[in-house]
Design a protein around this motif. Structure first.
Motif, PDB file in Angstrom:
ATOM      1  N   GLU A  60       0.840  -1.207   0.000  1.00  0.00           N
ATOM      2  CA  GLU A  60       0.000   0.000   0.000  1.00  0.00           C
ATOM      3  C   GLU A  60       0.875   1.256   0.000  1.00  0.00           C
ATOM      4  O   GLU A  60       0.577   2.211  -0.722  1.00  0.00           O
ATOM      5  N   LEU A  61       1.933   1.247   0.794  1.00  0.00           N
ATOM      6  CA  LEU A  61       2.869   2.378   0.796  1.00  0.00           C
ATOM      7  C   LEU A  61       3.487   2.547  -0.582  1.00  0.00           C
ATOM      8  O   LEU A  61       3.630   3.675  -1.070  1.00  0.00           O
ATOM      9  N   SER A  62       3.837   1.441  -1.209  1.00  0.00           N
ATOM     10  CA  SER A  62       4.423   1.485  -2.551  1.00  0.00           C
ATOM     11  C   SER A  62       3.447   2.094  -3.548  1.00  0.00           C
ATOM     12  O   SER A  62       3.819   2.960  -4.349  1.00  0.00           O
ATOM     13  N   ALA A  63       2.201   1.669  -3.489  1.00  0.00           N
ATOM     14  CA  ALA A  63       1.195   2.180  -4.426  1.00  0.00           C
ATOM     15  C   ALA A  63       0.946   3.670  -4.229  1.00  0.00           C
ATOM     16  O   ALA A  63       0.783   4.412  -5.194  1.00  0.00           O
ATOM     17  N   LYS A  64       0.936   4.106  -2.984  1.00  0.00           N
ATOM     18  CA  LYS A  64       0.645   5.519  -2.694  1.00  0.00           C
ATOM     19  C   LYS A  64       1.832   6.438  -2.952  1.00  0.00           C
ATOM     20  O   LYS A  64       1.657   7.586  -3.327  1.00  0.00           O
ATOM     21  N   THR A  65       3.047   5.935  -2.729  1.00  0.00           N
ATOM     22  CA  THR A  65       4.225   6.793  -2.870  1.00  0.00           C
ATOM     23  C   THR A  65       4.911   6.640  -4.216  1.00  0.00           C
ATOM     24  O   THR A  65       5.747   7.472  -4.578  1.00  0.00           O
ATOM     25  N   GLY A  66       4.612   5.586  -4.948  1.00  0.00           N
ATOM     26  CA  GLY A  66       5.253   5.363  -6.240  1.00  0.00           C
ATOM     27  C   GLY A  66       6.639   4.754  -6.135  1.00  0.00           C
ATOM     28  O   GLY A  66       7.332   4.604  -7.134  1.00  0.00           O
ATOM     29  N   ARG A  67       7.052   4.394  -4.934  1.00  0.00           N
ATOM     30  CA  ARG A  67       8.353   3.751  -4.739  1.00  0.00           C
ATOM     31  C   ARG A  67       8.173   2.241  -4.775  1.00  0.00           C
ATOM     32  O   ARG A  67       7.170   1.724  -4.275  1.00  0.00           O
ATOM     33  N   PRO A  68       9.164   1.515  -5.322  1.00  0.00           N
ATOM     34  CA  PRO A  68       9.069   0.052  -5.283  1.00  0.00           C
ATOM     35  C   PRO A  68       9.120  -0.464  -3.844  1.00  0.00           C
ATOM     36  O   PRO A  68       9.747   0.156  -2.984  1.00  0.00           O
ATOM     37  N   VAL A  69       8.470  -1.589  -3.610  1.00  0.00           N
ATOM     38  CA  VAL A  69       8.443  -2.180  -2.262  1.00  0.00           C
ATOM     39  C   VAL A  69       9.867  -2.428  -1.764  1.00  0.00           C
ATOM     40  O   VAL A  69      10.159  -2.250  -0.582  1.00  0.00           O
ATOM     41  N   SER A  70      10.763  -2.805  -2.681  1.00  0.00           N
ATOM     42  CA  SER A  70      12.144  -3.102  -2.290  1.00  0.00           C
ATOM     43  C   SER A  70      12.865  -1.882  -1.720  1.00  0.00           C
ATOM     44  O   SER A  70      13.853  -2.028  -1.014  1.00  0.00           O
TER      45      SER A  70
END
Length: 95
Positions: A60-70
């Motif tokens: 969810e953080l990745s989707a909202k911030t545009g950063r990859p999960v890694s």
């Protein structure tokens, strides 16, 4: 009830009963790390120590911030602990 509204009510952290809507609300307020969400919502602090919710929250953080999960720090956590009887420890010490 619309599908989007139902999504908001999905419980992500079962230990602390935190919904997807609450997580999204705090991300929208500017909380962009797992540890920040942990401090305000207690996600990852229940008996499972985030084993059930951590990956979902990171996605969810990745989707909202545009950063990859890694690239998102998974936060600090302790391995789950379980109480044991002192007599078991004493037996180990005697053996």
């Amino acid at each position: 009830m619309a599908v989007a509204e139902k999504d908001e009510e999905i419980i992500i952290c079962r230990c602390e009963e935190v919904t997807l809507g609450e997580i999204r609300e705090w991300i929208n307020k500017g909380y962009e790390t797992f540890d920040e969400l942990k401090r305000v919502l207690r996600v990852g602090m229940g008996p499972c120590q985030g084993r059930g919710c951590r990956e979902i929250i990171l996605r969810e953080l990745s989707a909202k911030t545009g950063r990859p999960v890694s690239e998102i720090h998974p936060g600090t956590f302790r391995p789950p602990s379980k109480p044991i009887k002192l007599s078991l420890l004493a037996e180990i010490g005697d053996g």
